[in-house]
Design an enzyme around this catalytic site. Structure first.
Site, PDB file in Angstrom:
ATOM      1  N   GLY A 132      57.955  -2.939   6.618  1.00  0.00           N
ATOM      2  CA  GLY A 132      59.034  -2.956   5.638  1.00  0.00           C
ATOM      3  C   GLY A 132      59.709  -4.307   5.681  1.00  0.00           C
ATOM      4  O   GLY A 132      59.587  -5.035   6.677  1.00  0.00           O
TER       5      GLY A 132
ATOM      6  N   GLN B  96      66.498 -10.177   4.676  1.00  0.00           N
ATOM      7  CA  GLN B  96      65.568 -10.786   5.637  1.00  0.00           C
ATOM      8  C   GLN B  96      64.854 -12.006   5.076  1.00  0.00           C
ATOM      9  O   GLN B  96      64.299 -12.797   5.843  1.00  0.00           O
ATOM     10  CB  GLN B  96      64.520  -9.765   6.093  1.00  0.00           C
ATOM     11  CG  GLN B  96      65.113  -8.657   6.944  1.00  0.00           C
ATOM     12  CD  GLN B  96      64.012  -7.786   7.498  1.00  0.00           C
ATOM     13  OE1 GLN B  96      63.538  -6.883   6.812  1.00  0.00           O
ATOM     14  NE2 GLN B  96      63.580  -8.064   8.719  1.00  0.00           N
TER      15      GLN B  96
ATOM     16  N   CYS C 211      61.562  -5.344  14.552  1.00  0.00           N
ATOM     17  CA  CYS C 211      62.086  -5.924  13.313  1.00  0.00           C
ATOM     18  C   CYS C 211      61.601  -7.362  13.200  1.00  0.00           C
ATOM     19  O   CYS C 211      61.630  -8.093  14.193  1.00  0.00           O
ATOM     20  CB  CYS C 211      63.611  -5.887  13.353  1.00  0.00           C
ATOM     21  SG  CYS C 211      64.394  -6.583  11.885  1.00  0.00           S
ATOM     22  N   LEU C 212      61.180  -7.762  12.002  1.00  0.00           N
ATOM     23  CA  LEU C 212      60.707  -9.137  11.800  1.00  0.00           C
ATOM     24  C   LEU C 212      61.828 -10.148  12.058  1.00  0.00           C
ATOM     25  O   LEU C 212      61.551 -11.310  12.337  1.00  0.00           O
ATOM     26  CB  LEU C 212      60.171  -9.314  10.379  1.00  0.00           C
ATOM     27  CG  LEU C 212      58.947  -8.458  10.018  1.00  0.00           C
ATOM     28  CD1 LEU C 212      58.518  -8.743   8.580  1.00  0.00           C
ATOM     29  CD2 LEU C 212      57.798  -8.693  10.978  1.00  0.00           C
TER      30      LEU C 212
ATOM     31  N   HIS D 190      65.800   2.094   8.700  1.00  0.00           N
ATOM     32  CA  HIS D 190      65.842   0.726   9.232  1.00  0.00           C
ATOM     33  C   HIS D 190      66.084  -0.285   8.102  1.00  0.00           C
ATOM     34  O   HIS D 190      66.956  -1.156   8.217  1.00  0.00           O
ATOM     35  CB  HIS D 190      64.513   0.444   9.948  1.00  0.00           C
ATOM     36  CG  HIS D 190      64.385  -0.946  10.497  1.00  0.00           C
ATOM     37  ND1 HIS D 190      64.272  -1.209  11.836  1.00  0.00           N
ATOM     38  CD2 HIS D 190      64.340  -2.157   9.880  1.00  0.00           C
ATOM     39  CE1 HIS D 190      64.183  -2.519  12.019  1.00  0.00           C
ATOM     40  NE2 HIS D 190      64.210  -3.127  10.839  1.00  0.00           N
ATOM     41  N   GLU D 191      65.328  -0.148   7.013  1.00  0.00           N
ATOM     42  CA  GLU D 191      65.460  -1.110   5.905  1.00  0.00           C
ATOM     43  C   GLU D 191      66.804  -0.941   5.195  1.00  0.00           C
ATOM     44  O   GLU D 191      67.431  -1.930   4.803  1.00  0.00           O
ATOM     45  CB  GLU D 191      64.310  -0.968   4.911  1.00  0.00           C
ATOM     46  CG  GLU D 191      62.914  -1.210   5.497  1.00  0.00           C
ATOM     47  CD  GLU D 191      62.789  -2.499   6.275  1.00  0.00           C
ATOM     48  OE1 GLU D 191      63.464  -3.489   5.943  1.00  0.00           O
ATOM     49  OE2 GLU D 191      62.020  -2.519   7.260  1.00  0.00           O
TER      50      GLU D 191
HETATM   51 NI    NI Z   1      64.091  -5.105  10.249  1.00  0.00          NI
END
Ligand code: NI
Length: 170
Positions: free
Chosen positions: A48, A53, A101-102, A143-144
């Protein structure tokens, strides 16, 4: 286009993202943003990615989980995009699982997330979208959605003691 991913410490990850106007959705600029978000998510093998982000403080996120090496043994979730999402928790029972998480590269932590929810919003063509999902998929959405509210998964950890570099969890 692959976009640069904002990492924790960048103030955009702590802002509340802005609602997307319906007439903005069909513009080439917004459609290009969506394409770039998809490309960026795939490049980094995320399941996601949310607007903030990629340094865009707008209420949009993408979800996709198809043979993902960062998250093996997970359900198959075909790509979709949701704009101006709303989340309604249907089963608040918490499941604790590893999450990453990225924007927090290399780390994983145990996070409790609601079991089941209803997601509503608009798809990338501006049409109403509605999904009822559970388990891992519901986790991704929570999360998103948090990213749109300026939150990251670390804020949701009951304790930071489980926080670990991924290499120690394999
Ligand atoms: Ni994330």
């Amino acid at each position: 286009m692959i976009l640069e991913v904002a990492k924790i410490g960048h103030p955009i990850l702590r802002k509340t993202a802005q609602v997307v106007a319906l007439d903005e959705i069909r513009t080439p600029e917004f459609q290009g943003l969506v394409d770039s978000m998809i490309e960026t998510m795939r490049e980094h093998e995320g399941v996601g990615i949310a607007g903030p982000q990629v340094h865009v403080s707008k209420r949009v996120f993408c979800v996709e989980c198809v043979d993902n090496s960062r998250y093996p043994r997970t359900p198959h979730i075909p790509l979709y995009i949701v704009i101006n999402p709303r989340v309604r928790i249907l089963d608040p029972g918490r499941i604790f699982l590893w999450e990453g998480c990225l924007s927090v590269p290399g780390l994983r932590g145990q996070v409790g997330r609601a079991r089941k929810l209803e997601l509503t919003g608009r798809d990338r063509r501006g049409r109403p979208l509605k999904k009822v999902v559970q388990g891992f998929h519901a986790r991704i959405i929570q999360h998103e959605y948090d990213h749109l509210e300026g939150r990251v998964y670390l804020d949701r950890m009951r304790s930071l003691k489980s926080l670990s570099f991924l290499e120690y969890l394999k």
